[in-house]
Each structure stands twice: as C-alpha cells, then as structure tokens.
Design a protein around this motif. Structure first.
Motif, PDB file in Angstrom:
ATOM      1  N   MET A  94       0.847  -1.193   0.000  1.00 16.46           N
ATOM      2  CA  MET A  94       0.000   0.000   0.000  1.00 16.46           C
ATOM      3  C   MET A  94       0.887   1.249   0.000  1.00 16.46           C
ATOM      4  O   MET A  94       1.906   1.276   0.674  1.00 16.46           O
ATOM      5  CB  MET A  94      -0.834  -0.053   1.291  1.00 16.46           C
ATOM      6  CG  MET A  94      -1.849   1.033   1.456  1.00 16.46           C
ATOM      7  SD  MET A  94      -2.601   0.917   3.127  1.00 16.46           S
ATOM      8  CE  MET A  94      -3.444  -0.669   3.045  1.00 16.46           C
ATOM      9  N   SER A  95       0.466   2.275  -0.750  1.00 15.74           N
ATOM     10  CA  SER A  95       1.214   3.537  -0.744  1.00 15.74           C
ATOM     11  C   SER A  95       0.953   4.295   0.559  1.00 15.74           C
ATOM     12  O   SER A  95      -0.070   4.072   1.228  1.00 15.74           O
ATOM     13  CB  SER A  95       0.803   4.407  -1.928  1.00 15.74           C
ATOM     14  OG  SER A  95      -0.520   4.887  -1.727  1.00 15.74           O
ATOM     15  N   GLU A  96       1.857   5.199   0.899  1.00 15.82           N
ATOM     16  CA  GLU A  96       1.655   6.013   2.110  1.00 15.82           C
ATOM     17  C   GLU A  96       0.428   6.898   1.950  1.00 15.82           C
ATOM     18  O   GLU A  96      -0.297   7.170   2.904  1.00 15.82           O
ATOM     19  CB  GLU A  96       2.895   6.867   2.385  1.00 15.82           C
ATOM     20  CG  GLU A  96       4.031   6.044   2.942  1.00 15.82           C
ATOM     21  CD  GLU A  96       5.255   6.870   3.296  1.00 15.82           C
ATOM     22  OE1 GLU A  96       5.116   8.095   3.485  1.00 15.82           O
ATOM     23  OE2 GLU A  96       6.336   6.275   3.339  1.00 15.82           O
ATOM     24  N   LYS A  97       0.193   7.338   0.705  1.00 17.90           N
ATOM     25  CA  LYS A  97      -0.959   8.200   0.435  1.00 17.90           C
ATOM     26  C   LYS A  97      -2.279   7.464   0.716  1.00 17.90           C
ATOM     27  O   LYS A  97      -3.198   8.015   1.323  1.00 17.90           O
ATOM     28  CB  LYS A  97      -0.889   8.634  -1.044  1.00 17.90           C
ATOM     29  CG  LYS A  97      -1.757   9.805  -1.398  1.00 17.90           C
ATOM     30  CD  LYS A  97      -1.515  10.213  -2.853  1.00 17.90           C
ATOM     31  CE  LYS A  97      -2.719  10.976  -3.380  1.00 17.90           C
ATOM     32  NZ  LYS A  97      -2.683  11.108  -4.841  1.00 17.90           N
ATOM     33  N   ALA A  99      -2.634   4.730   2.601  1.00 17.93           N
ATOM     34  CA  ALA A  99      -2.675   4.432   4.042  1.00 17.93           C
ATOM     35  C   ALA A  99      -3.204   5.638   4.814  1.00 17.93           C
ATOM     36  O   ALA A  99      -3.984   5.489   5.765  1.00 17.93           O
ATOM     37  CB  ALA A  99      -1.289   4.034   4.538  1.00 17.93           C
ATOM     38  N   ALA A 100      -2.830   6.839   4.378  1.00 18.36           N
ATOM     39  CA  ALA A 100      -3.282   8.059   5.062  1.00 18.36           C
ATOM     40  C   ALA A 100      -4.804   8.216   4.942  1.00 18.36           C
ATOM     41  O   ALA A 100      -5.457   8.691   5.879  1.00 18.36           O
ATOM     42  CB  ALA A 100      -2.565   9.275   4.499  1.00 18.36           C
ATOM     43  N   VAL A 103      -6.316   5.831   7.443  1.00 20.82           N
ATOM     44  CA  VAL A 103      -6.155   6.389   8.796  1.00 20.82           C
ATOM     45  C   VAL A 103      -7.200   7.485   9.018  1.00 20.82           C
ATOM     46  O   VAL A 103      -7.860   7.535  10.062  1.00 20.82           O
ATOM     47  CB  VAL A 103      -4.729   6.927   8.993  1.00 20.82           C
ATOM     48  CG1 VAL A 103      -4.614   7.709  10.303  1.00 20.82           C
ATOM     49  CG2 VAL A 103      -3.713   5.782   8.966  1.00 20.82           C
ATOM     50  N   SER A 108      -6.980   3.782  11.728  1.00 28.02           N
ATOM     51  CA  SER A 108      -5.680   3.176  11.426  1.00 28.02           C
ATOM     52  C   SER A 108      -5.876   2.118  10.338  1.00 28.02           C
ATOM     53  O   SER A 108      -7.013   1.703  10.078  1.00 28.02           O
ATOM     54  CB  SER A 108      -5.065   2.514  12.670  1.00 28.02           C
ATOM     55  OG  SER A 108      -5.832   1.373  13.038  1.00 28.02           O
ATOM     56  N   VAL A 109      -4.785   1.709   9.697  1.00 25.73           N
ATOM     57  CA  VAL A 109      -4.879   0.651   8.684  1.00 25.73           C
ATOM     58  C   VAL A 109      -5.361  -0.637   9.348  1.00 25.73           C
ATOM     59  O   VAL A 109      -6.205  -1.357   8.797  1.00 25.73           O
ATOM     60  CB  VAL A 109      -3.519   0.446   7.969  1.00 25.73           C
ATOM     61  CG1 VAL A 109      -3.580  -0.758   7.039  1.00 25.73           C
ATOM     62  CG2 VAL A 109      -3.126   1.708   7.202  1.00 25.73           C
ATOM     63  N   TRP A 189      -1.858  -3.756  -3.837  1.00 24.83           N
ATOM     64  CA  TRP A 189      -2.424  -2.434  -3.541  1.00 24.83           C
ATOM     65  C   TRP A 189      -2.412  -1.459  -4.706  1.00 24.83           C
ATOM     66  O   TRP A 189      -3.356  -0.668  -4.844  1.00 24.83           O
ATOM     67  CB  TRP A 189      -1.789  -1.858  -2.273  1.00 24.83           C
ATOM     68  CG  TRP A 189      -2.306  -2.579  -1.064  1.00 24.83           C
ATOM     69  CD1 TRP A 189      -1.685  -3.584  -0.370  1.00 24.83           C
ATOM     70  CD2 TRP A 189      -3.592  -2.421  -0.454  1.00 24.83           C
ATOM     71  NE1 TRP A 189      -2.499  -4.051   0.640  1.00 24.83           N
ATOM     72  CE2 TRP A 189      -3.679  -3.351   0.609  1.00 24.83           C
ATOM     73  CE3 TRP A 189      -4.684  -1.586  -0.703  1.00 24.83           C
ATOM     74  CZ2 TRP A 189      -4.807  -3.453   1.420  1.00 24.83           C
ATOM     75  CZ3 TRP A 189      -5.802  -1.691   0.099  1.00 24.83           C
ATOM     76  CH2 TRP A 189      -5.860  -2.620   1.162  1.00 24.83           C
ATOM     77  N   GLU A 193      -5.599   0.843  -5.592  1.00 24.40           N
ATOM     78  CA  GLU A 193      -5.482   2.310  -5.580  1.00 24.40           C
ATOM     79  C   GLU A 193      -5.773   2.908  -6.953  1.00 24.40           C
ATOM     80  O   GLU A 193      -6.270   4.032  -7.056  1.00 24.40           O
ATOM     81  CB  GLU A 193      -4.084   2.696  -5.096  1.00 24.40           C
ATOM     82  CG  GLU A 193      -3.860   2.272  -3.639  1.00 24.40           C
ATOM     83  CD  GLU A 193      -2.440   2.530  -3.141  1.00 24.40           C
ATOM     84  OE1 GLU A 193      -1.768   3.447  -3.680  1.00 24.40           O
ATOM     85  OE2 GLU A 193      -2.000   1.819  -2.220  1.00 24.40           O
TER      86      GLU A 193
END
Ligand code: MN
Length: 196
Positions: A94-97, A99-100, A103, A108-109, A189, A193
C-alpha cells in the motif's frame, strides 16, 4: 474504476493475471472459481444481453440498469473481475498516500482491516464485502448480498473479498474468518489504488 466494455454486445471471459496465489488460494479453488463459476456467469450474461436494450453499455451500467437474472450475472462478472484482478502472488504494498486515507476514515490501517474482516465474517449467506469511495471521496465498507455491487448505491468500488462459500470452502472449509485474514497477504495495492 476501469470500465469493462463489451465487444459486439458480448463480454469476454477475463483472463487470470497469474498462475497461482501460493498457499492463500489453492490452484484447485482458482480452477473452479475462475474456470467454472466465473465462466458460467460470463456465459449466462452473454445469453441474456441480446434484446435487453443494454447491449453495448459498460458492464457497470448493465449492473445499474438491470434486474433479475441479467443483474445477477452482470453483477457477478463485475464482482469477480475486480476480485481476481486485485491479487498477486508477490503483491506490491500500500502507498503512504492510500494508508493516510484509511487512517483518516477508519483511525488506522489495522482498524480498517479489522472492520473489513468483521463485516465479511458476519455477512449472512452469500455475498461480498467492499471498500468503496463515496461521492465526497470518503472511504466506506459495505456488505453486499449475492451479486450486488456498490455501484448501485452510487459508490466507487475499490477492493472486495468474496464470501460465497465457493470462494473458500475447498481450502478453508467453514473457516471463513481465516480465509478473510489470509487474503491480505495477496492484495496488490497498486491495483486497488488505481480504481480510486
Ligand atoms: Mn465467487
């Protein structure tokens, strides 16, 4: 989401994008699930489409505008196409984007995954658990019965776990929760996405 278009009023059988998925889903399950169950839905959809007035529309539009047998088969072709496409034997994370976003909307993930598994485990009978984006971009989890797809509720579907028994019974028997937990190992992911 990527639209699936018919060619001369008929939908093609989607190819499996991998040979296998390791221990998570056996080749035997994939053989029945893709080769028999999905094949039957595609064949039935193509039998029911001519004369329906919905020929030449994208599959998601057929799902939105149909009912009865045509809806059931069109929905199952859309659902299974998205299900098989989103997995890989060696998936990308999963990308950080993204995941954000999880959240933001679930805390949270891990909380997202827990709710997704719980909604899959508690869906009574046959159906699907989905992660979708609503019109404002908020991420939501829904339980859909039988052949339903979130597009009928104006949502943009991103990720789905099939909880029909045919999806897990050969490998996990009655342990649906174990199947749901195991599926995270093979979610690719970037595919999920890309549907956003
Ligand atoms: Mn299935």
């Amino acid at each position: 989401m990527k639209e699936i278009m018919p060619i001369n009023g008929q939908f093609a059988m989607p190819a499996l994008p991998y040979e296998g998925l390791g221990e998570v889903i056996s080749k035997e399950t994939l053989g029945f699930h893709h080769g028999k169950h999905l094949k039957a839905y595609v064949d039935n959809l193509n039998k029911l489409l001519p004369g329906s007035g919905l020929e030449n529309l994208p599959l998601s539009e057929v799902v939105r505008r149909s009912e009865g047998g045509l809806f059931n088969n069109a929905g199952q072709v859309l659902n299974h196409t998205m299900y098989f496409e989103q997995f890989a034997p060696a998936p990308q994370p999963m990308s950080e984007k993204f995941a954000a976003l999880l959240v933001r909307d679930f805390g949270s993930v891990e909380a997202f995954k827990k709710e997704f598994e719980q909604k899959g485990a508690t869906l009574f009978g046959s159906g699907w658990v989905w992660l979708s984006a609503d019109k404002e971009g908020k991420l939501v989890i829904t339980q859909q019965k039988n052949a339903e797809n979130p597009v009928t509720q104006g949502l943009n579907p991103l990720l789905t776990f099939d909880v029909w028994e045919h999806a897990y019974y050969l490998d996990y028997q009655n342990r649906r929760a174990d199947y749901l937990t195991a599926l995270w190992q093979i979610v690719d992911w970037p595919v999920v996405e890309s549907r956003l």
